[in-house]
Design an enzyme around this catalytic site. Structure first.
Site, short mmCIF file in Angstrom:
data_model
loop_
_atom_site.label_atom_id
_atom_site.label_comp_id
_atom_site.label_asym_id
_atom_site.label_seq_id
_atom_site.Cartn_x
_atom_site.Cartn_y
_atom_site.Cartn_z
N GLY A 288 0.78 -1.23 0.00
CA GLY A 288 0.00 0.00 0.00
C GLY A 288 0.81 1.26 0.00
N GLY A 289 2.03 1.18 -0.46
CA GLY A 289 2.87 2.38 -0.56
C GLY A 289 2.48 3.21 -1.77
N ASP A 290 3.31 4.15 -2.08
CA ASP A 290 3.03 5.02 -3.23
C ASP A 290 2.98 4.23 -4.45
OD1 ASP A 290 2.95 7.11 -1.53
OD2 ASP A 290 4.99 7.73 -1.89
#
Length: 64
Positions: free
Chosen positions: A62-64
């Site tokens: 769920g990072g960038d």
């Protein structure tokens, strides 16, 4: 083997996927650790309870 899971709790899909990954890895007898505040919800070991040098690798979701 110990794997660290780091889901972004603000992104519901990443947390849902982290739960599925933990379920899969646990069936394979692989220990899963997560940040202390997320470990219980993921049914994982809290990071504070393990030696970080024992982590085989980390997975960030769920990072960038």
């Amino acid at each position: 083997m110990i794997i660290g899971l780091f889901p972004n709790k603000e992104k519901k899909e990443s947390f849902k996927i982290a739960k599925e990954i933990n379920k899969f890895l646990s069936k394979k007898k692989i220990i899963v650790a997560a940040e202390d505040d997320k470990a219980k919800e993921l049914d994982a070991k809290p990071l504070s309870s393990i030696n970080l040098k024992d982590l085989s690798f980390l997975v960030s979701l769920g990072g960038d």
